[in-house]
Design an enzyme around this catalytic site. Structure first.
Site, PDB file in Angstrom:
ATOM      1  CG  HIS A  66      -1.396  -4.572   0.959  1.00 16.64           C
ATOM      2  ND1 HIS A  66      -2.450  -3.423   1.808  1.00 16.64           N
ATOM      3  CD2 HIS A  66      -1.620  -5.966   1.643  1.00 16.64           C
ATOM      4  CE1 HIS A  66      -2.567  -4.537   3.220  1.00 16.64           C
ATOM      5  NE2 HIS A  66      -2.718  -5.807   2.848  1.00 16.64           N
TER       6      HIS A  66
ATOM      7  CD  GLU B  10      -2.165  -0.927  -0.661  1.00 16.26           C
ATOM      8  OE1 GLU B  10      -3.225  -1.636  -0.103  1.00 16.26           O
ATOM      9  OE2 GLU B  10      -1.136  -0.969   0.841  1.00 16.26           O
TER      10      GLU B  10
ATOM     11  CG  HIS C 199      -0.522  -0.251   3.485  1.00 17.02           C
ATOM     12  ND1 HIS C 199      -0.742  -1.320   3.422  1.00 17.02           N
ATOM     13  CD2 HIS C 199       0.438   0.129   4.885  1.00 17.02           C
ATOM     14  CE1 HIS C 199      -0.315  -1.716   4.619  1.00 17.02           C
ATOM     15  NE2 HIS C 199       0.513  -0.994   5.390  1.00 17.02           N
TER      16      HIS C 199
ATOM     17  CD  GLU D 292      -4.159   3.249   3.755  1.00 18.32           C
ATOM     18  OE1 GLU D 292      -4.397   1.428   4.654  1.00 18.32           O
ATOM     19  OE2 GLU D 292      -3.844   2.769   2.565  1.00 18.32           O
TER      20      GLU D 292
HETATM   21  C1  GEM Z   1      -5.371  -1.563   5.937  1.00 20.59           C
HETATM   22  S1  GEM Z   1      -5.145  -1.039   7.005  1.00 20.59           S
HETATM   23  C2  GEM Z   1      -5.992  -0.943   7.934  1.00 20.59           C
HETATM   24  C3  GEM Z   1      -6.432   0.405   8.776  1.00 20.59           C
HETATM   25  N1  GEM Z   1      -7.680   0.247   9.584  1.00 20.59           N
HETATM   26  C4  GEM Z   1      -8.074   1.335  10.793  1.00 20.59           C
HETATM   27  N2  GEM Z   1      -9.245   1.665  11.018  1.00 20.59           N
HETATM   28  N3  GEM Z   1      -7.274   1.766  11.417  1.00 20.59           N
HETATM   29  C5  GEM Z   1      -5.598  -2.559   5.587  1.00 20.59           C
HETATM   30  O1  GEM Z   1      -3.747  -3.622   5.814  1.00 20.59           O
HETATM   31  O2  GEM Z   1      -6.217  -2.941   5.243  1.00 20.59           O
HETATM   32  C6  GEM Z   1      -4.235  -0.873   4.960  1.00 20.59           C
HETATM   33  C7  GEM Z   1      -3.977  -0.662   3.401  1.00 20.59           C
HETATM   34  O3  GEM Z   1      -4.329  -2.509   3.560  1.00 20.59           O
HETATM   35  O4  GEM Z   1      -4.267  -0.236   2.895  1.00 20.59           O
HETATM   36 ZN    ZN Z   2      -2.519  -1.741   2.089  1.00 21.38          ZN
END
Ligand code: GEM
Ligand code: ZN
Length: 382
Positions: free
Chosen positions: A173, A176, A266, A342
């Site tokens: 993304h 980010e 991310h 994250e």
């Molecule tokens: C997220 S990853 C989402 C993961 N969710 C769970 N509950 N494991 C995405 O791609 O939406 C990463 C991000 O965008 O930061």
């Molecule tokens: Zn992301």
């Protein structure tokens, strides 16, 4: 009083100007990604407001991709090197930021930008190490290189086939940007020949690192998608050369090398903490993987107070994981420890920083801190 000017014709520049008549009411709209409806990233330059109390109003903030702006503060910079936070409020619809610029040129962004030039500088820095081989995987839709760093100590007595294969991907993304700051900090430490953790890791492991999975989206000023509007982190089950070549190329390489440990880096728009999201919802999830996940999180918390495991995403129900996400697909495909990392666009609420919030530098420090946690896992990987 000079005329106010807003420009965006630079790497990741993006904003729509609604009204620029009055410095006390500069009206803006956050633009959507070039080929999708995700609207969140902004980056622009304001000229002509030195000494004037400027008020920036983002009129459509309440309709952005992630409209929970509570606790978020706009980042600003005069020299594009040093970024700081400015007072910001959100009323549920309009986000308002205030600053009296001390110079006639000031930049604003959603998070500290990481330019394509800096990306090329990072690749250049890494390529000077005798532990690094650059690999060209192919091109993106806009024609940019997809570059993989292959990193190990080839003088190690451990046969290559017995080394653990550790993959890191970042910035699927593109908005980010903290993800590529994280990788910069990680690589600077890994390639520091005086660092004992890096030396032992390079002796025992081979690293495959993609510092920027989405260079086109990054330059275009997209938050979440590539030039074709693909959300790369939903393409891993069935990527296409036409729609998501970035994932197609990296996934092919992963299938060729195999993976023992995977980290996908991310940023998160809402939750003010650093955290990880694992593979508990995968059909192939096992007690072994659960134990590895717990050990890795405990090891990382032991070395970095910026990492925590109390706050994060809801756990996935067993067997309900979406295998189009990188972490889930890799964890399932390779039966390995796989995590999404994250970092916050806002700040780490456990250790807030009034002046900077979460920042590029703190992302770099976190990237360096994950290395001892990886080292503590090497002996436990299959
Ligand atoms: C997220 S990853 C989402 C993961 N969710 C769970 N509950 N494991 C995405 O791609 O939406 C990463 C991000 O965008 O930061
Ligand atoms: Zn992301």
């Amino acid at each position: 009083m000079s005329k106010l000017i807003i420009s965006t014709q630079f790497d990741s520049g993006s904003i729509e100007v609604v009204s620029l008549e009055d410095h006390r009411d500069i009206q803006l709209r956050i633009k959507a990604d070039n080929a999708s409806e995700f609207a969140q990233w902004f980056h622009f330059r304001l000229q002509g407001a030195v000494g004037l109390p400027a008020r920036l109003r983002f009129l459509n903030a309440g309709k952005s991709a992630y409209p929970d702006w509570k606790g978020y503060r706009v980042v600003a910079s005069y020299d594009r090197q040093h970024w700081f936070r400015i007072p910001t409020e959100f009323d549920g619809e309009v986000m308002t930021a205030n600053v009296t610029p001390v110079a006639n040129s000031i930049y604003f962004a959603y998070f500290e930008p990481y330019s394509y030039e800096r990306h090329l500088d990072l690749i250049g820095f890494a390529s000077e190490s005798d532990k690094v081989e650059l690999e060209h995987l192919g091109h993106t839709l806009d024609g940019r290189d997809m570059t993989l760093l292959h990193i190990t100590d080839e003088t190690s007595p451990i046969p290559f086939a017995q080394k653990k294969k550790v993959w890191l991907t970042a910035r699927q993304h593109p908005g980010e940007t903290m993800a590529e700051w994280f990788i910069e900090g990680f690589l600077e430490r890994l390639l520091d020949s005086d660092d004992p953790v890096g030396r032992v890791l390079l002796n025992q492991c081979v690293f495959y690192v993609v510092p920027n999975m989405n260079p086109d989206g990054a330059v275009r000023g997209n938050l979440r998608t590539n030039a074709a509007g693909a959300n790369l982190n939903r393409e891993w089950q069935n990527p296409s050369v036409i729609h998501s070549p970035e994932v197609f190329l990296v996934r092919e390489k992963m299938l060729a090398t195999g993976i023992d440990f995977f980290l996908d880096v991310h940023g998160d728009e809402v939750i003010p903490y650093n955290f990880v999201a694992g593979c508990e919802g995968n059909p192939g999830y096992t007690d072994r993987l659960h134990r590895l996940e717990s050990a890795f999180k405990a090891a990382w918390m032991a070395v970095s107070p910026d990492f925590q495991d109390k706050h994060g995403y809801e756990k996935e129900a067993s067997g309900q994981a979406n295998l189009t996400l990188a972490t889930n697909w890799v964890g399932q495909q390779f039966d390995c420890l796989a995590y999404t990392i994250e970092m916050p666009f806002k700040d780490n609420a456990d250790l807030p920083d009034e002046e900077y919030g979460w920042s590029g530098e703190r992302s770099k420090k976190l990237g360096a801190s994950v290395m001892p946690a990886i080292l503590s896992m090497v002996g436990q990987l299959r």
